[in-house]
Design a protein around this motif. Structure first.
Motif, short mmCIF file in Angstrom:
data_model
loop_
_atom_site.label_atom_id
_atom_site.label_comp_id
_atom_site.label_asym_id
_atom_site.label_seq_id
_atom_site.Cartn_x
_atom_site.Cartn_y
_atom_site.Cartn_z
N LYS A 101 9.26 52.43 2.04
CA LYS A 101 10.16 52.07 3.13
C LYS A 101 11.61 52.25 2.72
N SER A 102 12.50 52.38 3.70
CA SER A 102 13.92 52.55 3.43
C SER A 102 14.55 51.23 3.03
N LEU A 103 15.71 51.33 2.39
CA LEU A 103 16.45 50.13 2.00
C LEU A 103 16.75 49.27 3.22
N GLU A 104 17.21 49.90 4.29
CA GLU A 104 17.59 49.16 5.50
C GLU A 104 16.39 48.44 6.11
N THR A 105 15.24 49.11 6.13
CA THR A 105 14.04 48.49 6.70
C THR A 105 13.63 47.26 5.90
N ILE A 106 13.63 47.39 4.59
CA ILE A 106 13.23 46.28 3.71
C ILE A 106 14.19 45.12 3.83
N THR A 107 15.47 45.39 3.67
CA THR A 107 16.44 44.30 3.63
C THR A 107 16.58 43.62 4.98
N HIS A 108 16.55 44.39 6.06
CA HIS A 108 16.67 43.79 7.40
C HIS A 108 15.51 42.83 7.65
N ALA A 109 14.30 43.26 7.30
CA ALA A 109 13.12 42.42 7.54
C ALA A 109 13.20 41.12 6.74
N TYR A 110 13.60 41.21 5.47
CA TYR A 110 13.63 40.00 4.64
C TYR A 110 14.81 39.09 4.98
N ILE A 111 15.92 39.68 5.44
CA ILE A 111 17.04 38.84 5.89
C ILE A 111 16.62 38.03 7.11
N GLN A 112 15.93 38.69 8.05
CA GLN A 112 15.51 37.99 9.27
C GLN A 112 14.48 36.90 8.96
N SER A 113 13.53 37.19 8.08
CA SER A 113 12.53 36.17 7.76
C SER A 113 13.17 35.01 7.02
N VAL B 153 40.96 21.22 3.51
CA VAL B 153 40.27 22.49 3.74
C VAL B 153 39.31 22.73 2.57
N ALA B 154 38.06 23.07 2.88
CA ALA B 154 37.07 23.34 1.83
C ALA B 154 36.47 24.73 2.03
N LYS B 155 36.71 25.61 1.07
CA LYS B 155 36.14 26.95 1.09
C LYS B 155 35.00 27.00 0.08
N ILE B 156 33.80 27.24 0.58
CA ILE B 156 32.59 27.19 -0.25
C ILE B 156 31.84 28.52 -0.19
N TYR B 157 31.44 28.99 -1.35
CA TYR B 157 30.62 30.20 -1.43
C TYR B 157 29.33 29.85 -2.17
N VAL B 158 28.20 30.16 -1.55
CA VAL B 158 26.90 29.92 -2.16
C VAL B 158 26.19 31.26 -2.33
N CYS B 159 25.66 31.51 -3.52
CA CYS B 159 24.91 32.74 -3.77
C CYS B 159 23.61 32.70 -2.97
N GLY B 160 23.46 33.70 -2.10
CA GLY B 160 22.25 33.80 -1.30
C GLY B 160 21.19 34.64 -2.00
N PRO B 161 20.13 35.00 -1.28
CA PRO B 161 19.00 35.67 -1.90
C PRO B 161 19.21 37.17 -2.08
#
Length: 468
Positions: free
Chosen positions: A82-94, A21-29
């Motif tokens: 812009k709101s936090l949600e608007t900014i983060t949602h857009a950049y997560i999707q891109s 079993v391998a549990k891996i965590y990678v720091c995302g953006p």
């Protein structure tokens, strides 16, 4: 499987906490801007690690987070309105869309900091109760003097730790290297309620809590098997994660730590302050995602990577050879992958993802396959094995999955394709009419358009000519 452990600074045998079993965590953006080449490098490197462990038979759980509350995001809110949600949602999707173009598999779990607030608050409450954290006017801080193993992860020395955070530090801290676990609310900033005062989490605490929530083994010495990320995260981010988890739980955060090398452009370290941060979206406009992936893969993950278009085009020639071979067996259904080829690839990648040896094995497979096809052009069994070998490249390396004819037409728009096909048909008609001067003129026109023609017994194929 042998991997290079950044803490021990040597290659070690990978022995997971739980067998197989391998549990891996990678720091995302941190999602305040578009992804850059550094994000791509890390994602492709650890996508290869994940694919390799899976191919070796490990049950892999792969987690990559999104930091969606941070000083840089707040700055973006202030400048954009812009709101936090608007900014983060857009950049997560891109970000996700661009990773898909690179053939990076989605993580099994993709947590966000804002979805982990309950765990973050509970974590800080424990540290306060243990007197490992303390309160100042602007927030809650981790007392690094309480961790006698602090700096053992990064092998830093005290004189090197002046720059502890990404923002201005508080002079009232007990120790200069202490870091913020929680920042008390300020006007115009996102705020969350907590028993110790409304505010928002610091950067380092977020990853420790996401690991504990989604992956941590509650028993034993370690919480996860592998923690990975870019070399720039080793200090202070990973050092601080390890310290706070160690002090809170009595466990080490991860058994192994892996880091990919820095990215440079024309020899300079990628940095917005240098004005040379290369957005991934710009690279993807110029080059297909699979070509970029292959280029990023071709340098060992621990080595520093210097992006150069000249090197990219040179590396692409290797990928071209795979697709030329695929053309020769077009339409043939795959059988079983060649055992020697599969073994050679897995042995190479089991040595800390030794990509140069793996690519040499691929070069040899392509060369031998072409020799065998020259000798036995009608051998269907041979073609089925070659087809399976190329399919295995997709499984293991995430390459070679395209239609070979479409691959050699990459970068041509549908409108341009229609124009080219019309010219090709006109040339064929001219040849039928024995108007060879007209046929030659059309060929010359297509050559000016960077299109190369290949006549076969029944038709004419065309490819885009790479600009060198």
């Amino acid at each position: 499987m042998y991997i290079y452990d950044s803490v021990l600074r040597k290659k070690v045998l990978f022995e997971p906490i739980t067998p197989n079993v391998a549990k891996i965590y990678v720091c995302g953006p941190t999602v305040y801007d578009d992804a850059h080449l550094g994000h791509a490098r890390s994602s492709v490197a650890f996508d290869l690690l994940r694919r390799t462990l899976s191919a070796l038979g490990y049950d892999v759980t792969f987690v990559k987070n999104f930091t969606d509350i941070d000083d840089k995001i707040i700055n973006k809110m202030n400048t954009s309105g812009k709101s936090l949600e608007t900014i983060t949602h857009a950049y997560i999707q891109s970000y996700k869309n661009e990773m898909h173009e690179l053939g990076v598999l989605d993580a099994d779990i993709e947590p966000k900091a804002t979805q982990t607030l309950q765990e973050i608050i509970a974590f800080i409450e424990v540290l306060l109760e243990k007197k490992i954290a303390y309160t100042l006017d602007d927030g809650i801080y981790f007392d690094t003097s309480k961790d006698n193993q602090y700096l053992t992860l990064s092998h830093m020395v005290l004189e090197e730790t002046n720059m502890q955070s990404r923002v201005k530090t508080n002079d009232d801290k007990k120790n200069q290297k202490d870091f913020a676990l929680w920042k008390f609310s300020k006007e115009g900033e996102p705020t969350y309620s907590a028993s110790f005062g409304a505010g928002r989490p610091g950067w380092h605490i977020e990853c420790s809590c996401m690991i504990e929530k989604h992956l941590a083994n509650p028993h034993g010495h370690y919480q996860i098997d592998i923690h990975a990320g870019g070399a720039d995260l080793l200090f202070p981010h990973h050092e601080n994660e390890a310290a706070q988890t160690r002090c809170k739980s009595g466990q080490e955060l991860s058994k192994y730590w892996m880091h990919n090398g820095f990215v440079t452009i024309n020899g300079e370290k990628m940095s917005k302050s240098l004005g040379n941060s290369f957005f991934l979206k710009d690279a993807l406009r110029a080059y297909d995602g699979e070509i970029l992936r292959f280029y990023l893969l071709a340098t060992h993950y621990r080595a520093n990577f210097n992006f150069s278009e000249e090197d990219l085009l040179q590396t692409k020639k290797r990928l071209d050879k795979i697709y030329r071979l695929k053309k020769r067996i077009y339409g043939i259904k795959a059988s079983s992958v060649s055992v020697p080829f599969k073994t050679a690839l897995l042995e190479a990648l089991s040595d800390d993802l030794n990509i140069s040896v793996a690519l040499a094995a691929i070069d040899e497979m392509v060369s031998l396959s072409n020799e065998k096809l020259d000798a036995e052009p009608k051998n269907k069994g041979l073609k089925q094995t070659i087809s399976a070998d190329i399919e295995y490249l997709d499984t293991l390396l995430g390459i070679g999955y395209k239609d070979p004819y479409e691959y050699f037409q990459l970068g041509i728009t549908e409108e341009e394709k229609n124009k080219i096909n019309t010219l090709v048909e006109a040339r064929l008609q001219a040849k039928k009419n024995k108007d060879y001067a007209q046929a030659d003129a059309i060929r010359a026109t297509l050559k000016e358009m960077k299109i190369q023609l290949m006549d076969t017994a029944n038709t004419t194929q065309w490819e885009k000519i790479d600009e060198q």
